[in-house]
Scaffold this active site. Structure first.
Site, short mmCIF file in Angstrom:
data_model
loop_
_atom_site.label_atom_id
_atom_site.label_comp_id
_atom_site.label_asym_id
_atom_site.label_seq_id
_atom_site.Cartn_x
_atom_site.Cartn_y
_atom_site.Cartn_z
N GLY A 124 -1.81 1.46 -10.59
CA GLY A 124 -1.03 0.47 -9.85
C GLY A 124 -0.14 1.10 -8.79
O GLY A 124 0.34 2.22 -8.96
N ARG A 132 -8.51 2.22 -10.45
CA ARG A 132 -8.25 2.45 -11.87
C ARG A 132 -9.42 3.12 -12.62
O ARG A 132 -9.44 3.12 -13.84
CB ARG A 132 -7.91 1.11 -12.55
CG ARG A 132 -6.55 0.54 -12.16
CD ARG A 132 -6.07 -0.49 -13.15
NE ARG A 132 -4.80 -1.09 -12.77
CZ ARG A 132 -3.62 -0.56 -13.05
NH1 ARG A 132 -3.54 0.57 -13.71
NH2 ARG A 132 -2.51 -1.17 -12.68
N ASP A 150 -1.77 7.72 -18.45
CA ASP A 150 -3.20 7.93 -18.69
C ASP A 150 -3.82 8.83 -17.62
O ASP A 150 -4.60 9.72 -17.93
CB ASP A 150 -3.95 6.58 -18.68
CG ASP A 150 -3.74 5.85 -19.99
OD1 ASP A 150 -3.31 6.49 -20.97
OD2 ASP A 150 -3.99 4.62 -20.02
N LYS A 163 3.98 8.78 -11.66
CA LYS A 163 4.09 7.51 -10.95
C LYS A 163 3.99 6.34 -11.90
O LYS A 163 3.20 6.40 -12.85
CB LYS A 163 2.96 7.44 -9.91
CG LYS A 163 2.75 6.10 -9.28
CD LYS A 163 1.36 5.50 -9.46
CE LYS A 163 1.01 5.08 -10.84
NZ LYS A 163 -0.13 4.16 -10.97
N THR A 164 4.73 5.32 -11.74
CA THR A 164 4.54 3.97 -12.28
C THR A 164 5.84 3.20 -12.19
O THR A 164 6.90 3.71 -12.58
CB THR A 164 4.01 3.90 -13.73
OG1 THR A 164 3.94 2.52 -14.10
CG2 THR A 164 4.83 4.66 -14.76
N ASP A 222 6.49 0.87 -14.00
CA ASP A 222 6.82 0.46 -15.37
C ASP A 222 7.87 1.36 -16.01
O ASP A 222 8.50 0.96 -17.00
CB ASP A 222 5.56 0.48 -16.25
CG ASP A 222 4.56 -0.60 -15.86
OD1 ASP A 222 4.82 -1.30 -14.87
OD2 ASP A 222 3.53 -0.72 -16.53
#
Ligand code: FBP
Length: 549
Positions: free
Chosen positions: A78, A142, A173, A199-200, A202
């Protein structure tokens, strides 16, 4: 490319670098490391990259390694604000080592490596994207890099382009896969280092070595701005309850950070719901009670923040979803042949008695969303489940019941929202611009240091950026063994909200007051020009985590 005036001005911003990365650097090797747990298993699976030392960079006046280094970069998963600055940092770092160095970008995520789709990133391309949001410079995807065949196919193009270092920018992941790739290339003596960058939006890729993943700061500031605006509207009209779902596939860091920034009336934290073994009914009761208490004071308005992943943290729903995942996998074709109207009855018939009862109690819309197409791993796509509508509907039903029983006499009108995509490509805050650029420059230094299987790490991030500590962490150090799709696998531990951590404790100490009174904060938009108190503040989560409360 036509640019807005702000984009024009922002493209001239020079990210602030840690002192150590401002000129030539020298790596300082620390002690050898071990994985967070399951040491024997991880060591066995990573014989060539396990136990490597942590390293930090210090400024140096010694002459640097200066032969050209050709690098490759991949954006995985993402979008998160700041990705372009990581790439700009790698580019500038490699060019600082030697102007003849080259950087290639693999297109649309890891698939670009396997399919040999790439572009050379030249100075004019990089300059177009400095300090911008998005991943559009090379696109993202992804596809999972997991199979030896993919690794070998990738190696062909890496060799062809003379690339000696591959940087994978991704979440837990993707960084796990980067570590597996690093181990594989090392085991076959392939001349390619593999590095990762955290990175994320979230915020769940963090640990003792990685203070935060990039993008979290900007995305939460964007969501908080909009929630603040909603709260002001809410406090002006005084007639709506706003149910706001916030992205975050699994962990509730985004919801918690937004709560700290805007002080809403209700925030649900999935990790707490799970720890307290709460049912959907308990969550509904909790919200309805706050609505009723506020109504008794004539305040028929408020805000409720809901983390995207909530549904999978409610133990009973988790069991239902697990059974649904299996059912969908084994009966997909049959299920799709039945008309939409009969699908609900079909599922009710096939499920075990307990799950069937829960499923039939769900509103039609949400029941249907739980049976929509799975992601590539066979999991339900939580961002498609309208938990905000589910809760608004269920709270209304509860209040109607209480009304009939004479326990509640308020008005309850709801508006629902989902904020996720709105923030993932926002123009990065100063924090993310600086942090990402430093992560990229640092990755170039790791390339020059010749290491593989490391993640770029920038620490001390609540101090002024000059004092940030740059270095590399062996990725195996962050790993443990977890069961994934029935098999034990080595993975980077995902960081959920720590119920003993300072950010959650601060929230708990204040949430009852925020529920009853109007304590709203209106953060306003991210500021790019002005003093550091306006422009450079890190997230509240980071501030509280690093404070010694
Ligand atoms: P990453 O973990 O890859 O950074 O993505 C996070 C996320 O933004 C989640 O918050 C959300 O559930 C998911 O991506 C949405 O996925 P998609 O981009 O495929 O719609």
């Amino acid at each position: 490319m036509v640019k807005s005036p702000l984009q024009e001005a922002r493209s001239k911003y020079a990210p602030k670098l840690p002192k150590a990365l401002q000129g030539a650097v020298e790596p300082v090797m620390g002690e050898n490391t071990m994985s967070v747990s399951d040491q024997e298993d991880i060591k066995r699976l990573f014989p060539n990259t396990y136990g490597l030392p942590k390293l930090t960079f210090k400024a140096s006046d010694k002459k640097q390694h200066n032969t050209p280094i050709h690098g490759g970069v991949i954006l995985s998963g993402g979008q998160a604000p700041g990705g372009h600055n990581v790439i700009a940092g790698i580019f500038d770092g490699l060019k600082a080592i030697n102007p003849d160095s080259k950087l290639y970008g693999f297109l649309m995520g890891p698939d670009g490596l396997v399919q040999h789709k790439y572009i050379e990133l030249t100075a004019d391309i990089i300059d177009e994207y400095r300090n911008t949001g998005g991943f559009d410079i090379i696109g993202s995807g992804r596809t999972k890099l997991e199979e030896t065949e993919q690794f070998d196919k990738g190696l062909e193009i890496l060799k062809q382009l003379n690339i000696s270092v591959l940087v994978i920018i991704g979440g837990d992941d993707s960084n796990t896969n980067a570590a597996v790739l690093a181990e594989y290339y090392k085991s076959i003596n392939a001349p390619v280092q593999v590095l990762g960058c955290p990175k994320t939006i979230d915020g769940d890729l963090k640990n003792d070595q990685i203070e935060t993943s990039f993008g979290f700061d900007t995305a939460t500031k964007v969501y908080s701005e909009v929630i603040g605006n909603i709260q002001r509207d809410c406090n002006s009209a005084r007639k709506y309850w706003h149910f706001i779902k916030l992205m975050g596939r699994s962990a509730s860091h985004i919801a918690l950070e937004c709560a700290l920034q805007v002080q809403p009336n209700v925030t649900i934290i999935s990790e707490e719901v799970e720890a307290n073994n709460m049912s959907l009914d308990d969550v509904v009761t909790y919200i309805a009670e706050i609505v009723a208490q506020r109504a008794s004071k004539g305040e028929n308005f408020g805000t409720v923040l809901i983390p995207e992943g909530l549904i999978e943290f409610i133990p009973a729903m988790k069991h239902l979803i697990a059974e649904l995942n299996d059912l969908m996998a084994s009966h997909e074709a049959e299920f799709k042949l039945i008309g939409a109207k009969k699908q609900r009855e079909y599922v009710i018939r096939k499920l075990s008695a307990k799950n069937s009862a829960i499923y039939s109690s769900l509103p039609t819309l949400v029941a249907r969303q739980l049976t929509l197409d799975r992601d590539p791993h066979g999991n339900v796509q939580v961002s498609l489940i309208e938990t905000e509508k589910l809760l608004a509907e269920m709270v209304k039903a509860r209040l109607d019941k209480w009304h009939e029983e004479g326990k509640y006499n308020g008005k309850f009108s709801t508006i629902t929202h989902f904020f996720g995509y709105e923030g993932r490509c926002a123009m990065p805050s100063n924090f993310d611009s600086d942090y990402c650029y430093a992560l990229g420059r640092n990755a170039a230094c790791l390339a020059a240091a010749g290491v593989t299987g490391y993640m770029s790490s920038i620490m001390n991030t609540t101090a002024p950026s000059e004092e940030w500590i740059a270095g590399g962490i062996p990725t195996t150090m962050m790993m443990n063994m977890e069961r994934r799709h029935g098999e034990l696998k080595p993975v980077i531990q995902k960081a959920l909200v720590d119920l003993n951590g300072n950010p959650f404790k601060y929230f708990v100490a204040n949430r009852d007051t925020w529920a009853q009174d109007v304590c709203y904060i209106y953060p306003g938009p991210i500021q790019y020009f002005g003093g550091p108190e306006l422009c450079d503040k890190p997230s509240k989560t980071l501030e509280l985590e690093q404070s010694k409360l």
